[in-house]
Design an enzyme around this catalytic site. Structure first.
Site, short mmCIF file in Angstrom:
data_model
loop_
_atom_site.label_atom_id
_atom_site.label_comp_id
_atom_site.label_asym_id
_atom_site.label_seq_id
_atom_site.Cartn_x
_atom_site.Cartn_y
_atom_site.Cartn_z
N GLU A 120 24.78 39.92 43.66
CA GLU A 120 25.96 39.63 42.87
C GLU A 120 27.24 39.85 43.67
O GLU A 120 28.16 39.04 43.62
CB GLU A 120 25.93 40.55 41.63
CG GLU A 120 27.15 40.48 40.74
CD GLU A 120 27.31 39.13 40.07
OE1 GLU A 120 26.32 38.37 40.07
OE2 GLU A 120 28.40 38.85 39.56
N ASP A 121 27.28 40.94 44.45
CA ASP A 121 28.56 41.36 45.02
C ASP A 121 28.65 41.30 46.54
O ASP A 121 29.71 41.56 47.09
CB ASP A 121 28.84 42.82 44.62
CG ASP A 121 29.31 42.93 43.19
OD1 ASP A 121 29.60 41.87 42.60
OD2 ASP A 121 29.38 44.04 42.66
#
Ligand code: MN
Length: 757
Positions: A120-121
């Site tokens: 996600e990051d």
């Protein structure tokens, strides 16, 4: 849509980042609890040592190599991300892993805790995770990545696709949800640094979705923590007030509570039971909810104190219960034996409430260490007791409801239904009732025999005609209570009706009845549409069976963008379109010019219970027209009959029947409506002509005209005709009243002619 792709509507829009983003917003993150306990200023290595220690405590031979690899790769990929304080972001995934280890989860779950934000990051891709850690880890991380893209705050909640994805992600492997809960717990613990508005949004989502999910999985402890954290953020003043009040109570009653603890301890020891007694105040949100339910003020908190007695085995639990009841006065109706009859999330314990000498109530929960573990960590504790975690993970019945929901709403496009269903599944209290053979079914509180029938099987629900509760016949709307024994009577030709929707309580029964009715109505509409097309074709001299005609119509169907004949028939049946558009190319020119107006009202012209597209027809007994006050009455197989509110067919009893539904006129279309009028006139030559000319002047077509002489020597005319709406009718009546020789002109209250084709 390709797996893993982000659908447009889920992508963050400007000015409203996703919750996950916001929580993980590096610049806003404050201190993380793992870094600031008693041994604060931990290094990442120090924090990881704690994770390993917690993991090994429950899995002495566990796969530490996997954890070390996850630590190394996770730290590396989050390397550049720092908190405001300059400390590494990676403390957050470590804190998540620590919770998972403390919940006794397996190495895969703990590793996923460290990796949950990577895809996600960071620059890490799903393929890299798969290559490094294999399919199992990759699947969980993928589920988490997908979940983090979902936003369940109000505006976005009403999106069936969102909810379905969430359920699918969770239903596949429950560890997705467990890691998510650990993530959310840590986010909630570190929420204070965020802006008020974001805090409230995340807190609300926690209260409405994640705390109930934790509860559903039997994770009491997590649920209490999430609820209290959310409560503190949503109602800070209330929270502080209540906290202070409970604390004051505690201080004031300190001597007393210690005395109770001592009394319990000694009594158990005297009986030779090696039990441990713990006193604690209940979680604040629980007290708050109870106060809300009883509408009590702060000064009236009685239920704040609880004791827990952990007994070595099941038998001694009951002995302990006897002792407690002998020492203190039990409050009637508050005793619950969840040991013999576990809750459907697996929770087991004896609950009883007693009175202190001061008049305050306190609760005692009695259970074994195994039951306690289960109560504290719920589903998570299964990994301790079951080997072969993957083989077993599908058996765990707490997630069965997730899969049930996914199946139930596989084809549903109505998001409100799905969301209501999910919220309902999570928020209702449950009762347990028995089949005649003694099997337990868990139902929503307030459930009826119909809910029970659907809990057994969809077909049993559909064919349910009656029920016996504890041997006695009861009506279908009878409300079941905990412990009832229910016997369902069925008849193979029986079908569910719309009335049932008002009776059933459980969202799953409701949605099954709705889909049955929809299906039934659609089939009926298809038949009606087919008949209508045949009739209109016949009237126009078109032979539908002729190959040339067929070819033209097939092409025309495509031009009208109809996906199939059945879909087209259904649209005709529901009144959305008329056969005219289909037959148009086959009609001779003059007929095209005199194209008939739609014979029935368009679907945008009446609303049943505020929804468009429900099968209905205008009753022939009173012939409502647009603008009339109307009521709906559910018929068998022909949808909703629309009557005028003053229809002579209705008396008080039918008016209040459960088959009544609310209806109203929607947007006015181009349809016209059949109505009937009655005229009294003098008896003179040319009267008929004068009347019909007056009607023609308003371009109204007469459908039926019946005249007779009255006994008093006057004329009496009944006329059926079509008008646009009430205004049009009023205009017509006043025109007629002004015709020489007309005494009265009125609308017929019911109908003289009945059905006029
Ligand atoms: Mn996270």
């Amino acid at each position: 849509m390709a797996d893993g792709a982000v659908p447009q509507e889920l992508a963050p829009r400007e000015g409203e980042g996703r919750v996950a983003d916001e929580v993980n917003d590096k610049s806003e993150l404050g201190d993380l609890s793992i870094a600031c306990g008693p041994d604060s200023c931990l290094t990442l290595d120090g924090a990881f040592a704690k994770v390993k220690e917690a993991f090994l405590a429950h899995h002495p031979d566990g796969d530490v190599a996997l954890l070390e690899k996850a630590f190394k790769i996770g730290r590396e990929s989050h390397r550049t991300q720092v908190r405001k304080s300059g400390e590494p972001f990676f403390f957050h995934p470590l804190a998540v892993s620590l919770s998972l280890a403390e919940w006794r989860l397996d190495a895969v779950s703990v590793a996923c805790g460290m990796l949950h934000d990577t895809v996600e990051d960071t620059l890490m891709t799903m393929n890299q995770v798969k290559a490094e850690f294999g399919e199992e880890v990759a699947e969980i991380v993928d589920g988490l990545t997908k979940m983090s893209k979902l936003d369940f705050t109000d505006r976005h909640l009403l999106n069936a696709e969102n909810v379905r994805k969430l359920l699918v992600a969770m239903g596949k492997d429950v560890r997705v949800l467990l890691v998510k809960l650990a993530d959310r717990l840590h986010n909630m613990q570190t929420l204070s640094v965020m802006r008020e508005e974001k805090r409230r949004r995340i807190a609300r989502e926690t209260m409405e979705l994640y705390a109930p999910l934790a509860n559903r999985l039997g994770m009491w402890n997590v649920r209490s923590q999430l609820e209290d954290l959310a409560f503190a953020n949503l109602e800070p003043e209330r929270y502080a007030e209540l906290n202070a009040a409970v604390e004051a109570k505690r201080l004031k009653s300190e001597a007393l509570t210690e005395e109770i603890q001592k009394t319990l301890d000694e009594a158990l020891k005297a009986q030779g039971i090696a039990a441990r007694v713990y006193g604690r105040s209940k979680h604040l949100f629980g007290i708050w909810k109870k106060m809300g339910a009883q509408e009590k003020g702060l000064e009236e908190i009685h239920d704040w104190l609880a004791y827990r007695i952990i007994c070595p085995d099941r038998a001694s639990c009951y002995t302990a219960m006897g002792l407690v009841h002998a020492l203190y006065k039990p409050i009637p109706g508050r005793f619950k034996d969840y040991i013999s009859l576990p809750k459907d999330n697996g929770y087991q314990s004896i609950h009883t409430s007693l009175l202190m000498p001061s008049g305050d109530a306190f609760e005692v929960q009695i259970r074994t260490p195994e039951m306690h573990d289960h109560a504290e960590s719920g589903i998570a504790s299964h990994w301790t007791y079951k080997e072969g975690r993957i083989a077993n993970r599908m058996e765990i019945n707490q997630v069965a409801f997730l899969r049930r929901m996914v199946q139930l709403h596989q084809d549903s496009s109505d998001s409100r239904e799905l969301v209501a269903s999910l919220k309902g599944e999570l928020s209702f209290r449950r009762i347990q009732v028995f089949t005649p053979k003694g099997d337990v079914k868990s139902l929503t509180e307030g459930a009826t025999p119909i809910d029970f029938a659907y809990a057994i099987h969809t077909q049993v629900g559909h064919h349910c005609v009656g029920a016996k509760v504890n041997g006695r016949m009861v009506p279908l709307k009878h409300v079941l209570v905990d412990g009832d024994r229910v016997d369902i009577l069925t008849r193979p030709d029986h079908k569910p009706s719309r009335d049932w929707l008002a009776i059933v309580k459980s969202p799953s029964a409701k949605s099954r009845i709705q889909s049955f009715i929809r299906e039934e109505e659609r089939n009926h509409a298809v038949q009606m549409g087919k008949d209508r097309l045949e009739r209109d074709a016949h009237a126009a001299g078109i032979h539908l069976d002729h190959p040339d005609v067929k070819a033209v119509l097939e092409k025309r169907l495509e031009e009208l963008k109809q996906p199939s004949w059945d879909a087209y028939y259904a649209s005709v049946g529901f009144g959305r379109i008329t056969p005219y558009r289909l037959l148009e190319p086959l009609l001779p020119e003059p007929q095209r010019l005199r194209a008939p107006k739609p014979a029935t009202v368009g679907v945008d012209e009446i609303l049943v219970d505020d929804t468009i597209g429900v099968l209905y027809h205008l009753a022939h007994c009173c012939k409502p027209i647009w603008g009339d006050e109307v009521l709906g009455y559910v018929t068998r197989g022909r949808g909703v009959a629309i009557h005028r509110a003053n229809c002579p067919q209705f008396n008080a009893s039918t008016l209040h029947s459960a088959r009544r539904v609310n209806v109203g006129w929607g947007k006015q279309g181009h349809s016209d409506f059949e109505t009937e009028i009655v005229l009294t006139t003098e008896d003179r030559p040319g009267m008929v002509l004068a009347i019909s000319e007056a009607i023609q002047r308003l371009s109204i077509n007469i459908q039926r005209f019946q005249g007779s002489a009255t006994e008093l020597g006057g004329g009496l005319f009944h006329i059926a005709l079509r008008v646009k709406d009430r205004v049009h009718l009023v205009e017509l009546l006043s025109t007629l009243r002004s015709v020489r020789g007309v005494y009265t002109a009125e609308r017929v209250r019911g109908s003289v002619f009945g059905k006029v084709v």
